[in-house]
Write an enzyme that holds these catalytic residues in place. Structure first.
Site, PDB file in Angstrom:
ATOM      1  N   CYS A 152      70.516 -60.664  48.368  1.00  0.00           N
ATOM      2  CA  CYS A 152      70.394 -61.474  49.583  1.00  0.00           C
ATOM      3  C   CYS A 152      69.506 -62.695  49.379  1.00  0.00           C
ATOM      4  CB  CYS A 152      69.887 -60.628  50.739  1.00  0.00           C
ATOM      5  SG  CYS A 152      71.135 -59.456  51.302  1.00  0.00           S
TER       6      CYS A 152
HETATM    7  N1  COA Z   1      74.038 -43.977  64.140  1.00  0.00           N
HETATM    8  C1  COA Z   1      73.170 -43.066  64.665  1.00  0.00           C
HETATM    9  N2  COA Z   1      72.122 -42.590  63.965  1.00  0.00           N
HETATM   10  C2  COA Z   1      71.938 -43.037  62.706  1.00  0.00           C
HETATM   11  C3  COA Z   1      72.806 -43.979  62.112  1.00  0.00           C
HETATM   12  C4  COA Z   1      73.898 -44.444  62.875  1.00  0.00           C
HETATM   13  N3  COA Z   1      74.757 -45.349  62.398  1.00  0.00           N
HETATM   14  N4  COA Z   1      72.379 -44.222  60.853  1.00  0.00           N
HETATM   15  C5  COA Z   1      71.294 -43.471  60.658  1.00  0.00           C
HETATM   16  N5  COA Z   1      71.023 -42.745  61.774  1.00  0.00           N
HETATM   17  C6  COA Z   1      69.922 -41.781  61.985  1.00  0.00           C
HETATM   18  C7  COA Z   1      69.442 -41.149  60.693  1.00  0.00           C
HETATM   19  O1  COA Z   1      70.269 -40.059  60.339  1.00  0.00           O
HETATM   20  C8  COA Z   1      68.047 -40.715  61.068  1.00  0.00           C
HETATM   21  O2  COA Z   1      68.119 -39.531  61.795  1.00  0.00           O
HETATM   22  P1  COA Z   1      67.000 -38.374  61.657  1.00  0.00           P
HETATM   23  O3  COA Z   1      65.724 -39.014  62.163  1.00  0.00           O
HETATM   24  O4  COA Z   1      67.505 -37.295  62.534  1.00  0.00           O
HETATM   25  O5  COA Z   1      66.933 -38.039  60.201  1.00  0.00           O
HETATM   26  C9  COA Z   1      67.588 -41.805  62.029  1.00  0.00           C
HETATM   27  O6  COA Z   1      68.768 -42.451  62.487  1.00  0.00           O
HETATM   28  C10 COA Z   1      66.686 -42.833  61.380  1.00  0.00           C
HETATM   29  O7  COA Z   1      67.285 -43.287  60.163  1.00  0.00           O
HETATM   30  P2  COA Z   1      66.629 -44.451  59.289  1.00  0.00           P
HETATM   31  O8  COA Z   1      67.488 -44.697  58.121  1.00  0.00           O
HETATM   32  O9  COA Z   1      65.188 -44.081  59.030  1.00  0.00           O
HETATM   33  O10 COA Z   1      66.707 -45.671  60.313  1.00  0.00           O
HETATM   34  P3  COA Z   1      65.904 -47.028  60.348  1.00  0.00           P
HETATM   35  O11 COA Z   1      65.142 -47.097  61.603  1.00  0.00           O
HETATM   36  O12 COA Z   1      65.173 -47.294  59.065  1.00  0.00           O
HETATM   37  O13 COA Z   1      67.098 -48.106  60.458  1.00  0.00           O
HETATM   38  C11 COA Z   1      68.255 -49.688  59.001  1.00  0.00           C
HETATM   39  C12 COA Z   1      68.087 -48.203  59.447  1.00  0.00           C
HETATM   40  C13 COA Z   1      69.250 -49.745  57.874  1.00  0.00           C
HETATM   41  C14 COA Z   1      68.777 -50.465  60.202  1.00  0.00           C
HETATM   42  C15 COA Z   1      66.887 -50.243  58.590  1.00  0.00           C
HETATM   43  O14 COA Z   1      66.230 -49.332  57.735  1.00  0.00           O
HETATM   44  C16 COA Z   1      66.956 -51.576  57.873  1.00  0.00           C
HETATM   45  O15 COA Z   1      67.510 -52.536  58.372  1.00  0.00           O
HETATM   46  N6  COA Z   1      66.311 -51.674  56.711  1.00  0.00           N
HETATM   47  C17 COA Z   1      66.173 -52.933  55.991  1.00  0.00           C
HETATM   48  C18 COA Z   1      67.432 -53.324  55.323  1.00  0.00           C
HETATM   49  C19 COA Z   1      67.251 -54.614  54.569  1.00  0.00           C
HETATM   50  O16 COA Z   1      66.418 -55.423  54.883  1.00  0.00           O
HETATM   51  N7  COA Z   1      68.006 -54.812  53.565  1.00  0.00           N
HETATM   52  C20 COA Z   1      67.733 -55.965  52.763  1.00  0.00           C
HETATM   53  C21 COA Z   1      68.748 -56.898  52.649  1.00  0.00           C
HETATM   54  S1  COA Z   1      70.381 -56.394  52.511  1.00  0.00           S
END
Ligand code: COA
Length: 373
Positions: A152
């Site tokens: 990215c």
């Molecule tokens: N729908 C519903 N629940 C979901 C889900 C979905 N699509 N995807 C994950 N979950 C759940 C997980 O299973 C987890 O459940 P649990 O607490 O029961 O285990 C919970 O949501 C939290 O998951 P997590 O992965 O910790 O979520 P998050 O708050 O970190 O958000 C992202 C996920 C991907 C949105 C976030 O981590 C992110 O944007 N990270 C940065 C990405 C980035 O900058 N990339 C760089 C450039 S590409």
């Protein structure tokens, strides 16, 4: 060393839109079918995706996609993009050319005035001939062209290279083209990532400034910087060796070969690294974040950007200071920060500073400190 300006920016956003509701409905339909099948095997059932989670966790409400056909079909869940004969313009070059033509028009120059094209994107359609050379041929730019890639941070890293090529006098005018067809490599059956990305293409033209030359409404590039540190937390294993681990080497199974990400680790680690990058890069130029009128940050996650800014400023910062486009476009990979820049600079005053800062796979971070002329 020459002074350097951004003389043109072009953004191409595809027309087709997919909302969270549509994406989640298709995902959940597939999950239900899959769970009915898994039921007899005793395997753990798959979980539904959910629109409220997506908006809360990422800030993404919808995304534009180059080819919607096939993405929402639970039996396919991938865009349907036909292969083209070798003598036809390839899909990625076509997308790049659309933004490149807008950048040329913005700069008010002819294609032949550009003597270097760098196609810098998180995925290249093929290894060779370089996408940039096909873009060079289609546009009619002079000189040479090459491809590069840094997740990215690709556009910001391309800008780093372009800035230094022009500053040193090695090239006269460099165009950095960033066509991101990221839905083509996205696993729409992966609950963790299916909602994140959208497609977009950008192009930026960089050229020298004569001494004393001030161009109102344009940016001088004060400096650029790139930082990297290895991490497996955003990874694609797709490559020319991928099929060789299979018995049948005549096809390539894509399972395990698309984008995967440990989002919460990326969130924590890159937030800290991004904050440090911003503060240190600005300090090298005698600035603090308070001196910067606008931040065009990578458009992956609204909470992540808010946190980077809060760490950097010591308080919360609004969208006027750091505009957001990811709510309507999704994460458009390396194109995101350039789209934020293109859409949010016309109100800036002479002497205002702005910072492009993109971050992502690698890990990688790329920055460009700009001054409005
Ligand atoms: N729908 C519903 N629940 C979901 C889900 C979905 N699509 N995807 C994950 N979950 C759940 C997980 O299973 C987890 O459940 P649990 O607490 O029961 O285990 C919970 O949501 C939290 O998951 P997590 O992965 O910790 O979520 P998050 O708050 O970190 O958000 C992202 C996920 C991907 C949105 C976030 O981590 C992110 O944007 N990270 C940065 C990405 C980035 O900058 N990339 C760089 C450039 S590409």
């Amino acid at each position: 060393m020459k002074r350097v300006a951004i003389s043109g920016i072009g953004v191409e956003i595809p027309a087709a839109v997919i909302s969270n509701e549509e994406l989640v409905a298709s995902f959940n339909e597939w999950v239900d079918t899959e769970n009915a099948r898994l039921h007899c095997t005793g395997a753990e059932p798959l979980q539904h995706s959910n629109d409220e989670f997506i908006v809360h966790a990422s800030g993404v409400k919808k995304r534009h996609v180059l080819q919607p056909d096939g993405i929402l079909d639970p039996a396919r869940m991938a865009p349907r993009i036909a292969s083209r004969p070798d003598d036809e313009l390839s899909v990625m070059a076509e997308f790049g050319v659309a933004s490149a033509r807008k950048a040329l028009a913005d700069a008010g120059i002819a294609a032949a005035d550009v003597d270097m094209v760098i196609c810098s994107a998180s995925h290249q359609q093929r290894p060779y001939p370089a996408m940039s050379i096909e873009i060079q041929k289609e546009l009619g730019t002079s000189g040479a062209a090459f491809d590069m890639s840094l997740g990215c941070s690709s556009a910001a890293a391309g800008l780093h290279v372009a800035f230094n090529l022009v500053r040193s006098g090695a090239q006269k005018r460099v165009m950095v083209v960033t066509p991101e067809i990221i839905t083509g490599h996205l696993n729409f059956r992966d609950r963790q990532t299916h909602f994140i990305f959208g497609d977009a293409s950008t192009a930026v033209i960089v050229e020298p400034l004569e001494d004393g030359d001030e161009r109102p409404g344009r940016f001088e590039i004060v400096d650029t910087r790139t930082w990297t540190q290895f991490s497996n937390n955003i990874r694609s294993n797709f490559g020319f060796l991928s099929r060789l681990s299979q018995e049948d080497t005549t096809f390539l199974a894509m399972e395990g070969n698309m984008i995967k990400q440990v989002g919460n680790k990326v969130f924590k680690e890159v937030t800290v690294a991004g904050h440090r990058f911003i503060v240190e890069f600005l300090a090298e130029h005698g600035h603090t974040p308070q001196d910067i009128r606008r931040f065009w940050l990578h458009q992956a996650n609204s909470r992540m950007n808010a946190m980077i800014l809060k760490l950097s400023f010591g308080h919360e910062v609004g969208h006027d200071r750091a505009p957001m486009v990811l709510d309507r476009l999704g994460n458009t990979a390396a194109a995101g920060a350039i789209i934020a820049l293109e859409e949010n600079h016309r109100d800036m005053k002479p002497g205002d500073y702005g910072l492009v800062c993109a971050f992502g796979a690698g890990y990688s971070i790329g920055g460009a400190l700009l001054r409005m002329m």
